[in-house]
Motif scaffolding. Structure first.
Motif, PDB file in Angstrom:
ATOM      1  N   GLU A   1     -16.113-106.474 -71.175  1.00  0.00           N
ATOM      2  CA  GLU A   1     -15.383-105.447 -72.014  1.00  0.00           C
ATOM      3  C   GLU A   1     -16.246-103.919 -71.621  1.00  0.00           C
ATOM      4  OE1 GLU A   1     -13.165-107.264 -75.441  1.00  0.00           O
ATOM      5  OE2 GLU A   1     -15.154-107.237 -75.663  1.00  0.00           O
ATOM      6  N   THR A   2     -15.481-102.904 -72.074  1.00  0.00           N
ATOM      7  CA  THR A   2     -16.371-101.515 -71.725  1.00  0.00           C
ATOM      8  C   THR A   2     -16.256-100.807 -72.941  1.00  0.00           C
ATOM      9  OG1 THR A   2     -15.416-101.461 -69.413  1.00  0.00           O
ATOM     10  CG2 THR A   2     -16.209 -99.463 -70.589  1.00  0.00           C
ATOM     11  N   VAL A   3     -17.646-100.550 -73.637  1.00  0.00           N
ATOM     12  CA  VAL A   3     -17.617 -99.891 -74.788  1.00  0.00           C
ATOM     13  C   VAL A   3     -18.051 -98.530 -74.503  1.00  0.00           C
ATOM     14  CG1 VAL A   3     -18.980 -99.916 -76.817  1.00  0.00           C
ATOM     15  CG2 VAL A   3     -18.409-102.045 -75.906  1.00  0.00           C
ATOM     16  N   ARG A   4     -17.284 -97.471 -74.964  1.00  0.00           N
ATOM     17  CA  ARG A   4     -17.768 -96.186 -74.960  1.00  0.00           C
ATOM     18  C   ARG A   4     -18.471 -95.545 -76.242  1.00  0.00           C
ATOM     19  NH1 ARG A   4     -15.595 -93.381 -70.529  1.00  0.00           N
ATOM     20  NH2 ARG A   4     -14.398 -94.721 -69.147  1.00  0.00           N
ATOM     21  N   LEU A   5     -19.596 -94.987 -76.213  1.00  0.00           N
ATOM     22  CA  LEU A   5     -20.230 -94.393 -77.235  1.00  0.00           C
ATOM     23  C   LEU A   5     -19.990 -92.891 -77.310  1.00  0.00           C
ATOM     24  CD1 LEU A   5     -23.423 -96.571 -77.657  1.00  0.00           C
ATOM     25  CD2 LEU A   5     -21.227 -96.927 -78.543  1.00  0.00           C
ATOM     26  N   ASN A   6     -19.606 -92.408 -78.296  1.00  0.00           N
ATOM     27  CA  ASN A   6     -19.433 -90.882 -78.248  1.00  0.00           C
ATOM     28  C   ASN A   6     -20.276 -90.470 -79.489  1.00  0.00           C
ATOM     29  OD1 ASN A   6     -18.314 -88.021 -79.115  1.00  0.00           O
ATOM     30  ND2 ASN A   6     -17.328 -88.490 -77.531  1.00  0.00           N
TER      31      ASN A   6
END
Lengths: 315, 404
Positions: free
Chosen positions: A231-236
């Motif tokens: 899975e892809t996790v995006r951290l902002n």
């Protein structure tokens, strides 16, 4: 949708010591949208230029509808349509004059040409501005006329080289809808882009190209299997906290397979998002990076590219 | 193929005239410069009245040789003599009422009779075309009357050895009689080699016509510059991707180049037609002496110029460079080619050197047609040289042209 209209085998292009395309092999099937997805400088435009007989390959073969490149270039140029990345129109001419001129370059004339010009103007929804000079058009409208020129002679195979670069979302939406309509009408489209979303939305099959090599090829489902259950996790992060340069911070976290920064965010390729998130949040806090938002994505082409190259598409 | 060439030509024409400023270079400036540099409308020598150049003459000698010279000048097609006393003549010359003043000093006739050096005093306005033309007219007149004088002087010397003359009047009368006889004999001299020229060429030799010169020179200047601009058109297509797009259509490279050349050349033919028409109707210039010769000259000049533009395109990268170079080279080559001022004003070495320029040959050919009444046969050398330029420029341009 089974027999190939275009086949390349070990296609190469070199400029002296610089090898722009390093031997790519793929086929485009009749009636499909085939996307070449890759970052800028990957070799997409060079490949299109060879296939449209503008550049002579320095190695390998390419055949379009049983005509070999570059030997049968004149026959091939009658079969293909090309929508170049740059807007190749005459600003001083009206849209209609542009289309009539380009139609004549495709050996069209008389009533048939006039009728076809009206049809494509309708198709790109610019009939009402047909008699205005192109220099008065917006960027999106110019892009649509740029596409219309490529459609004039009803090509069997249409090459579209990044046709949505630099335009507003509304014009982009219109162009993507148009490409799908063309496929539905039976046209084969070879589409190059560095926008993962466009490739995902349009393509029947995708070839991922990087540094002049085709590194993956298949349907979207086939490609996503490359990354397995990842899975892809995006951290902002909050304003004032720049993500760039901090990707390495997360490479040592258990369960994180790859980490890169993209558009001010950190993008992580992980085995199971729920399992790694506590450790990721802890690592961010200890580094003084307050996380503002976390987004978890199903496997996509961006993840495929990240998995295969260790870089984001727009790095 | 012809349909595509026509489409390319029409497209280029629309693009060229999409800006109104193009009319400035196509029509307005050429016409304005032609009129201004000719000294006004209707000044051509086919216009009404006597348009010959005024030559002030002061006869301080009054001898028969002096009178013979004045009669020869009076018969000239180039100058109209006006005899004045010295003071009045000098005043008018100082006021620039005439471009040249000829003083025949006392003792001129005696020097002619003695066989010593006979001196004439010719004063000219500096850097003035008409003064140069007057100078040539005086030299022509002197040359015409010199041969009979040489024969008469030899006869006079023989006669004096046989028996001295009673007085100077008898001596002068004998000289004049001998000179007239020599002139008559020279006129009837049998010719072993015969050179045939059109009548107009014989009757109007050495004629300088300011309006005709400017009509031809400005035509060359203002047609030449836009034809060099073909290089800008080719650079534009290459830079903005339309050339790449053209080359992915089923259009051959040769068709593209020929179509572009055809468009520029056709526009130039229209422009030349307008400027010739203006010269005839408004300036009173006689462009119509040899329509076939004129057509040959204009076509070969147009071809060599557009070929030069194609060659130039291989040395420039952008249309901005091409435009600047076109204006700079066009103006320089027109100036050095004698389109603005007769090349007779240049030093002899320069007059020879400028024959490497197509503009020099074009101007020479058109001047032969419009000022010296030449026909097809007389302008063939110039047309052949221009055709040679066209071939060389096209070959270099096509071989060196980059499509990518």
């Amino acid at each position: 949708m089974s027999e190939p209209i275009l086949t390349t085998k070990d296609l190469q292009k070199s400029y002296g010591d610089n090898q722009a395309v390093k031997g790519i092999t793929f086929s485009v099937l009749r009636g499909e949208i085939f996307s070449l997805l890759g970052p800028n400088g990957a070799g997409k435009t060079t490949t299109i230029s060879m296939l449209s007989c503008l550049l002579t390959p320095t190695g390998g073969t390419a055949v379009i509808d049983n005509h070999a490149i570059p030997q049968d270039s004149l026959a091939i140029r009658r079969i293909i349509g090309v929508v170049p990345q740059e807007i190749a129109l005459y600003d001083e001419l009206t849209a209609r004059q542009n289309l009539q001129f380009w139609g004549q370059m495709y050996d069209m004339k008389g009533k048939a040409l006039k009728q076809r010009v009206d049809e494509v103007l309708e198709q790109v929804a610019l009939s009402d501005r047909a008699n205005d000079r192109v220099e008065t058009y917006s960027g999106g409208m110019k892009r649509r006329i740029n596409i219309a020129v490529g459609l004039l002679h009803k090509p069997q195979l249409l090459f579209m080289d990044e046709p949505t670069v630099g335009i507003d979302p509304q014009s982009r939406r219109r162009i993507l809808d148009m490409v799908r309509d063309l496929r539905d009408e039976g046209m084969t489209v070879l589409y190059t882009t560095h926008y993962m979303e466009e490739a995902e939305e349009l393509s029947d099959r995708v070839g991922i190209i990087d540094h002049g090599r085709l590194i993956a090829l298949g349907t979207q489902e086939e490609l996503k299997q490359v990354v397995g259950e990842q899975e892809t996790v995006r951290l902002n992060f909050g304003e004032g906290h720049e993500a760039n340069g901090h990707a390495d911070l997360f490479n040592g976290v258990d369960g994180v397979l790859a980490a890169t920064s993209l558009d001010g965010e950190i993008v992580l390729s992980v085995k199971e998002a729920a399992a790694v998130l506590p450790a990721v949040v802890t690592r961010a806090n200890s580094a003084g990076l307050p996380i503002r938002a976390i987004e978890i994505e199903e496997p996509n082409l961006e993840a495929v590219f990240l998995h295969l190259t260790g870089r984001a598409l727009r790095d | 193929m012809f349909q595509k060439m026509t489409a390319l030509a029409w497209k280029d024409t629309i693009i060229r005239f999409s800006s109104r400023t193009e009319l400035l270079f196509f029509l307005i400036l050429p016409l304005v410069f032609t009129v201004l540099l000719s000294g006004g409308v209707g000044t051509g020598q086919t216009g009404a009245g006597d348009n010959r150049i005024v030559l002030l003459v002061v006869n301080q000698d009054g001898s028969e040789p002096a009178n013979t010279l004045i009669r020869a000048l009076a018969a000239s097609d180039v100058v109209r003599i006006e005899e004045e006393p010295l003071a009045e003549a000098e005043t008018r010359f100082a006021d620039e009422a005439a471009p040249a003043l000829l003083v025949i000093p006392a003792g001129f006739g005696a020097a002619v009779l003695d066989g010593s050096t006979a001196v004439l005093d010719l004063r000219q306005l500096p850097n003035n075309n008409n003064a140069n033309a007057a100078d040539r007219a005086v030299q022509t007149a002197v040359s015409d009357i010199s041969a009979p004088w040489i024969a008469a002087r030899a006869s006079l010397q023989e006669a004096e050895q046989l028996a001295p003359f009673a007085d100077d009047a008898a001596r002068q009368a004998y000289f004049q009689q001998a000179a007239d006889l020599a002139a008559a004999l020279l006129a009837d001299e049998p010719q072993r080699v015969s050179v045939t020229q059109p009548e107009a060429a014989l009757t109007e030799a050495n004629t300088y016509d300011q309006a005709a010169h400017q009509s031809a020179g400005q035509l060359i200047t203002w047609v030449f510059i836009p034809l060099l601009g073909t290089s800008a058109l080719l650079a534009f297509e290459r830079r903005y991707g339309t050339l790449r797009r053209l080359l992915v259509t089923p259009t051959r490279k040769a068709t593209y180049l020929l179509g572009t050349i055809f468009g520029q050349f056709s526009t130039a033919v229209v422009q030349m037609g307008i400027l010739v028409g203006f010269g005839i109707v408004v300036m009173g210039v006689n462009w119509g002496r040899s329509p076939a010769g004129l057509a040959i000259m204009l076509l070969t000049f147009g071809l060599s110029s557009v070929a030069f533009g194609v060659m130039m395109a291989t040395f420039v990268k952008t249309e901005g460079q091409a435009n600047n170079l076109s204006i700079m080279l066009g103006m320089s080559m027109a100036l050095l080619g004698g389109c603005w001022f007769p090349i007779e004003l240049f030093p002899p070495a320069v007059q020879t050197a400028v024959h490497v320029l197509p503009t020099t040959w074009a101007m020479q050919g058109l001047a032969d047609l419009v000022m010296r009444g030449a026909g097809v046969a007389e302008i063939l050398p110039e047309a052949a040289v221009l055709s040679g330029f066209a071939v060389v420029f096209f070959v270099v341009g096509i071989v060196r042209f980059r499509y990518e």
